[in-house]
Design a protein around this motif. Structure first.
Motif, PDB file in Angstrom:
ATOM      1  N   ILE A 396       0.831  -1.211   0.000  1.00  0.00           N
ATOM      2  CA  ILE A 396       0.000   0.000   0.000  1.00  0.00           C
ATOM      3  C   ILE A 396       0.864   1.260   0.000  1.00  0.00           C
ATOM      4  CG2 ILE A 396      -2.082   1.066   0.976  1.00  0.00           C
ATOM      5  CD1 ILE A 396      -2.459  -1.778   0.130  1.00  0.00           C
ATOM      6  N   ARG A 397       1.984   1.199  -0.714  1.00  0.00           N
ATOM      7  CA  ARG A 397       2.830   2.396  -0.864  1.00  0.00           C
ATOM      8  C   ARG A 397       2.525   3.126  -2.173  1.00  0.00           C
ATOM      9  NH1 ARG A 397       8.917   0.931   0.035  1.00  0.00           N
ATOM     10  NH2 ARG A 397       9.078   3.209  -0.250  1.00  0.00           N
ATOM     11  N   VAL A 398       1.967   2.412  -3.129  1.00  0.00           N
ATOM     12  CA  VAL A 398       1.444   3.018  -4.352  1.00  0.00           C
ATOM     13  C   VAL A 398       0.112   2.348  -4.652  1.00  0.00           C
ATOM     14  CG1 VAL A 398       3.775   3.448  -5.268  1.00  0.00           C
ATOM     15  CG2 VAL A 398       2.526   1.395  -5.967  1.00  0.00           C
ATOM     16  N   GLY A 399      -0.656   2.964  -5.554  1.00  0.00           N
ATOM     17  CA  GLY A 399      -1.939   2.388  -5.937  1.00  0.00           C
ATOM     18  C   GLY A 399      -2.421   2.961  -7.243  1.00  0.00           C
ATOM     19  N   TRP A 400      -3.517   2.400  -7.739  1.00  0.00           N
ATOM     20  CA  TRP A 400      -4.050   2.808  -9.046  1.00  0.00           C
ATOM     21  C   TRP A 400      -5.414   3.470  -8.893  1.00  0.00           C
ATOM     22  CZ3 TRP A 400       0.514   2.099 -10.173  1.00  0.00           C
ATOM     23  CH2 TRP A 400       1.210   0.925  -9.830  1.00  0.00           C
ATOM     24  N   HIS A 401      -6.149   3.100  -7.879  1.00  0.00           N
ATOM     25  CA  HIS A 401      -7.432   3.743  -7.571  1.00  0.00           C
ATOM     26  C   HIS A 401      -7.169   4.971  -6.710  1.00  0.00           C
ATOM     27  CE1 HIS A 401     -11.473   4.340  -5.952  1.00  0.00           C
ATOM     28  NE2 HIS A 401     -11.933   3.552  -6.924  1.00  0.00           N
ATOM     29  N   ARG A 402      -7.945   5.998  -6.945  1.00  0.00           N
ATOM     30  CA  ARG A 402      -7.774   7.239  -6.172  1.00  0.00           C
ATOM     31  C   ARG A 402      -7.817   6.977  -4.672  1.00  0.00           C
ATOM     32  NH1 ARG A 402     -12.879  10.786  -6.430  1.00  0.00           N
ATOM     33  NH2 ARG A 402     -13.441   9.138  -4.944  1.00  0.00           N
TER      34      ARG A 402
END
Length: 412
Positions: A396-402
């Motif tokens: 959970i350090r990057v993601g694709w959903h806002r």
């Protein structure tokens, strides 16, 4: 490895005592020992070629002429002694006697060596034919005495199985027998098949960076086995030039330099069980949250597997510096942040389940798939970048959903 065949008698499984294991080990021993024996020639005589089952068990040639003919005897199930009447000794002598009978000049230009895992009994004929360096001060080789003792055995023995060997040996005149034995060296108590690791790694310490000899051996043998198999299936069996081995060692040395990272998993494919196990991972949940299709999710699992396996191997082998992976990940996060921020600004008012928000997330992930390529030291590979992004997404350090941080942060 092929399982041992069993037979059922009275409800109990009996091991097959007629298995081909020892014979198979003997052939593997020849091929592996040939590689070990090549090492002294590296960077000293590139014109030499090595072969297996061509002129002898192992042979070295220069300009089409044999300079070493080696017989190998590998025993795994029981202790063996190279006695004066042993089958190993006489079968070897038969091969060489027939060769010398066809070419009397052979002993003058060729070393004839018998390498065996068996012990050489004190006072035996074999003990008279060891390498010069094997004798303590005051003792020396005795090829003429060995010829006398072997002649007496060949003339007096009633061993039917060895009669062809006795006949081949006696077919030579006594002086030629002594001449042949002067070229013979018998080396006992040799390492068994699995123990050749140590010998090969000892040689490779001259070529590999500190602490990398074992890895260099794995890389060298990964090349050697297909190469020797190719030579063996030729008719007659082909030879491998020492120059070819030197080129491979140069290649391995370059790969193992501290500023170079070996890539092992670029083409690796996880098992179906491994792929299925990723279904519960957060990086998969993140991809599904933006509506990614099954094919792209399958490829994502593959990239995650390759990157995780490669990074883990580098860490285990101390190929990466302290903090190097963390700095690489920080670079990936920093490259993602402005793109993610831009997406959030454009869709700040959109509901979490909005189709346009999912589409925007897919666009952000498309950038990872097709454009995000940043070097990890000298390595810049698609799987390493994409897979590392999935490792970050799983944390959970990057993601694709806002809203990825709130949607998935509570998941285990």
């Amino acid at each position: 490895m092929k399982p041992v065949k069993t037979f059922q008698w009275g409800g109990m499984a009996e091991l097959n005592t007629f298995g081909a294991g020892p014979s198979a080990a003997g052939y593997l021993y020849q091929a592996r020992l040939a590689l070990v024996l090549c090492m002294p020639y590296v960077n000293t005589d590139s014109g030499v070629e090595v072969s297996v089952e061509r002129l002898d068990d192992v042979a070295f040639e220069a300009d089409g002429t044999a300079i070493e003919l080696l017989q190998t005897k590998h025993h795994i199930s029981q202790a063996a002694n190279l006695t004066d009447s042993s089958t190993d000794l006489w079968k070897t002598l038969r091969i060489w006697a027939e060769a010398v009978n066809g070419d009397p000049s052979l002993p003058g230009r060729t070393r004839l060596a018998l390498l065996t895992t068996a012990e050489i009994p004190s006072g035996s004929v074999a003990s008279l034919l060891m390498p010069v360096a094997a004798y303590p001060a005051g003792e020396k080789r005795g090829p003429k005495l060995a010829a006398e003792r072997l002649t007496a055995i060949a003339e007096a023995s009633s061993n039917e199985a060895l009669k062809p060997a006795f006949a081949a040996f006696l077919k030579l005149g006594f002086e030629m027998r002594a001449s042949m034995l002067s070229a013979v060296e018998i080396l006992g108590n040799q390492q068994q098949l699995p123990d050749l690791d140590a010998s090969l790694e000892e040689h490779l310490r001259l070529f590999a960076p500190r602490g990398k000899a074992a890895l260099a051996r794995e890389m060298l043998e990964g090349w050697w086995w297909p190469r020797i198999c190719t030579a063996l299936v030729q008719n007659p069996p082909g030879a491998i030039a020492i120059a070819e081995l030197e080129a491979k060692l140069d290649d391995i040395r370059e790969q193992l330099k501290r500023d170079s990272l070996t890539i092992d998993f670029e083409d690796a494919h996880p098992s179906e069980a491994e792929l299925a196990s990723y279904e519960g991972f957060r990086f998969i949940h993140q991809l599904k949250a933006v509506g990614l299709g099954d094919n792209r999710i399958h490829w994502a699992k593959r990239d995650y597997y390759r990157a995780f396996a490669q990074r883990s191997k580098w860490t285990r082998e101390h190929a990466v510096f302290d903090g190097e992976i963390a700095r690489f990940e920080a670079r990936l996060v920093e490259e993602w942040e402005p793109r993610f921020g831009s997406m959030c600004d454009e869709h700040s008012a959109a509901p979490a389940d909005c189709a346009s928000l999912r589409q925007a997330g897919q666009g952000l992930y498309h950038w990872v798939e097709t454009e995000a390529r940043y070097p990890f030291r000298t390595a810049m590979h698609r799987f390493l970048n994409v897979g590392s992004y999935h490792i970050l997404a799983d944390a959970i350090r990057v993601g694709w959903h806002r809203d990825f941080a709130t949607l998935f942060d509570g998941e285990d």
